[in-house]
Structures are given as C-alpha cells and as structure tokens.
Design a protein around this motif. Structure first.
Motif, mmCIF file in Angstrom:
data_model
loop_
_atom_site.group_PDB
_atom_site.id
_atom_site.type_symbol
_atom_site.label_atom_id
_atom_site.label_comp_id
_atom_site.label_asym_id
_atom_site.label_seq_id
_atom_site.Cartn_x
_atom_site.Cartn_y
_atom_site.Cartn_z
ATOM 1 N N UNK A 1 81.720 0.016 -0.950
ATOM 2 C CA UNK A 1 81.376 -0.179 0.440
ATOM 3 C C UNK A 1 82.129 0.854 1.277
ATOM 4 N N UNK A 2 81.454 1.432 2.233
ATOM 5 C CA UNK A 2 82.079 2.422 3.091
ATOM 6 C C UNK A 2 83.124 1.759 3.991
ATOM 7 N N UNK A 3 84.266 2.433 4.208
ATOM 8 C CA UNK A 3 85.327 1.840 5.019
ATOM 9 C C UNK A 3 84.906 1.508 6.456
ATOM 10 N N UNK A 4 83.905 2.191 6.978
ATOM 11 C CA UNK A 4 83.488 1.924 8.351
ATOM 12 C C UNK A 4 82.758 0.588 8.483
ATOM 13 N N UNK A 5 82.285 0.011 7.376
ATOM 14 C CA UNK A 5 81.580 -1.265 7.426
ATOM 15 C C UNK A 5 82.473 -2.460 7.099
ATOM 16 N N UNK A 6 83.696 -2.201 6.648
ATOM 17 C CA UNK A 6 84.617 -3.281 6.295
ATOM 18 C C UNK A 6 85.205 -3.865 7.576
ATOM 19 N N UNK A 7 85.188 -5.186 7.681
ATOM 20 C CA UNK A 7 85.706 -5.851 8.876
ATOM 21 C C UNK A 7 87.231 -5.831 8.866
ATOM 22 N N UNK A 8 87.850 -5.622 10.032
ATOM 23 C CA UNK A 8 89.315 -5.479 10.099
ATOM 24 C C UNK A 8 90.048 -6.822 10.149
ATOM 25 N N UNK A 9 90.008 -7.567 9.050
ATOM 26 C CA UNK A 9 90.728 -8.834 9.000
ATOM 27 C C UNK A 9 92.231 -8.574 9.052
ATOM 28 N N UNK A 10 92.969 -9.443 9.744
ATOM 29 C CA UNK A 10 94.423 -9.341 9.757
ATOM 30 C C UNK A 10 94.988 -10.068 8.543
ATOM 31 N N UNK A 11 96.258 -9.864 8.299
ATOM 32 C CA UNK A 11 96.929 -10.540 7.186
ATOM 33 C C UNK A 11 96.803 -12.050 7.331
ATOM 34 N N UNK A 12 97.005 -12.550 8.552
ATOM 35 C CA UNK A 12 96.982 -13.992 8.786
ATOM 36 C C UNK A 12 95.589 -14.576 8.602
ATOM 37 N N UNK A 13 94.558 -13.847 8.964
ATOM 38 C CA UNK A 13 93.187 -14.314 8.750
ATOM 39 C C UNK A 13 92.861 -14.365 7.257
ATOM 40 N N UNK A 14 93.267 -13.331 6.518
ATOM 41 C CA UNK A 14 93.022 -13.302 5.078
ATOM 42 C C UNK A 14 93.748 -14.464 4.411
ATOM 43 N N UNK A 15 94.994 -14.671 4.799
ATOM 44 C CA UNK A 15 95.786 -15.753 4.216
ATOM 45 C C UNK A 15 95.137 -17.114 4.485
ATOM 46 N N UNK A 16 94.634 -17.326 5.689
ATOM 47 C CA UNK A 16 93.999 -18.588 6.059
ATOM 48 C C UNK A 16 92.698 -18.820 5.283
ATOM 49 N N UNK A 17 91.869 -17.781 5.166
ATOM 50 C CA UNK A 17 90.606 -17.899 4.436
ATOM 51 C C UNK A 17 90.859 -18.215 2.969
ATOM 52 N N UNK A 18 91.786 -17.487 2.353
ATOM 53 C CA UNK A 18 92.075 -17.727 0.939
ATOM 54 C C UNK A 18 92.610 -19.128 0.696
ATOM 55 N N UNK A 19 93.460 -19.602 1.596
ATOM 56 C CA UNK A 19 94.046 -20.931 1.412
ATOM 57 C C UNK A 19 93.020 -22.036 1.648
ATOM 58 N N UNK A 20 92.222 -21.912 2.705
ATOM 59 C CA UNK A 20 91.271 -22.969 3.055
ATOM 60 C C UNK A 20 90.055 -23.018 2.130
ATOM 61 N N UNK A 21 89.512 -21.882 1.763
ATOM 62 C CA UNK A 21 88.262 -21.856 0.996
ATOM 63 C C UNK A 21 88.455 -21.718 -0.516
ATOM 64 N N UNK A 22 89.529 -21.053 -0.934
ATOM 65 C CA UNK A 22 89.710 -20.788 -2.361
ATOM 66 C C UNK A 22 90.958 -21.453 -2.940
ATOM 67 N N UNK A 23 91.790 -22.059 -2.123
ATOM 68 C CA UNK A 23 93.066 -22.682 -2.529
ATOM 69 C C UNK A 23 93.961 -21.674 -3.244
ATOM 70 N N UNK A 24 94.019 -20.471 -2.663
ATOM 71 C CA UNK A 24 94.814 -19.386 -3.233
ATOM 72 C C UNK A 24 95.861 -18.944 -2.211
ATOM 73 N N UNK A 25 97.067 -18.667 -2.720
ATOM 74 C CA UNK A 25 98.183 -18.236 -1.890
ATOM 75 C C UNK A 25 98.477 -16.765 -2.198
ATOM 76 N N UNK A 26 98.798 -15.995 -1.141
ATOM 77 C CA UNK A 26 99.195 -14.600 -1.314
ATOM 78 C C UNK A 26 100.709 -14.531 -1.506
ATOM 79 N N UNK A 27 101.153 -13.781 -2.503
ATOM 80 C CA UNK A 27 102.577 -13.556 -2.687
ATOM 81 C C UNK A 27 102.798 -12.062 -2.796
ATOM 82 N N UNK A 28 103.640 -11.528 -1.910
ATOM 83 C CA UNK A 28 103.884 -10.083 -1.893
ATOM 84 C C UNK A 28 104.746 -9.677 -3.078
ATOM 85 N N UNK A 29 104.383 -8.555 -3.681
ATOM 86 C CA UNK A 29 105.150 -7.986 -4.780
ATOM 87 C C UNK A 29 106.034 -6.876 -4.223
ATOM 88 N N UNK A 30 107.332 -7.006 -4.404
ATOM 89 C CA UNK A 30 108.271 -5.983 -3.950
ATOM 90 C C UNK A 30 108.517 -4.997 -5.076
#
Length: 77
Positions: A1-30
């Motif tokens: 998909x071309x980058x110009x068509x990708x919607x600019x979701x924020x970190x907090x929006x992505x985290x909320x969608x994953x948790x509410x719809x997929x029951x998945x948590x994001x964990x940052x890798x250092x």
C-alpha cells in the motif's frame, strides 16, 4: 500500500484498537544503547495473558498499514 493512503493513527489509537478488538497488548522492545541512528521503535504483540500473538517485531507504520487495510477509521471510539 502506498504511504499516502495509510491513515495516520497515533500510538494511543493503535493501542486502543488492538486491546478492544483483538485483545492484544503492545510491548516496546528496547535495543542496546537505545534507538540510535533513526531506528523506528519496535513492538511485540502479546495476548493479555502474556503469550505471543505474532512471532515478529513490528513498527507502528506496519500496524497503521494493517489497520487501514482492515477498514478502521481515525475517529475510532
């Protein structure tokens, strides 16, 4: 998909969608000595019980592209 068509979701929006719809948590890798050289932050996708949901590390750009393909909108509630 071309980058110009990708919607600019924020970190907090992505985290909320994953948790509410997929029951998945994001964990940052250092990485050793931080993320020098402009490396994007990488995340591991975990189920709520701590098991891996996806075997590879992902970036927020990959997640934005996936959520755009799935039809999620910026004003997700």
């Amino acid at each position: 998909m071309l980058p110009c068509f990708v919607k600019p979701f924020t970190y907090w929006q992505i985290k909320k969608i994953l948790l509410n719809d997929f029951w998945i948590v994001l964990q940052r890798q250092y990485t050793y000595k931080g993320n020098r050289g402009g490396q994007p932050n990488k995340y591991v996708l975990l189920h709520e019980d701590g098991t891996l949901a996806y075997n590879h590390e992902v970036t927020l750009d990959i997640l934005r592209e996936y959520l755009t393909k799935e039809g999620y909108d910026i004003d997700y509630k």
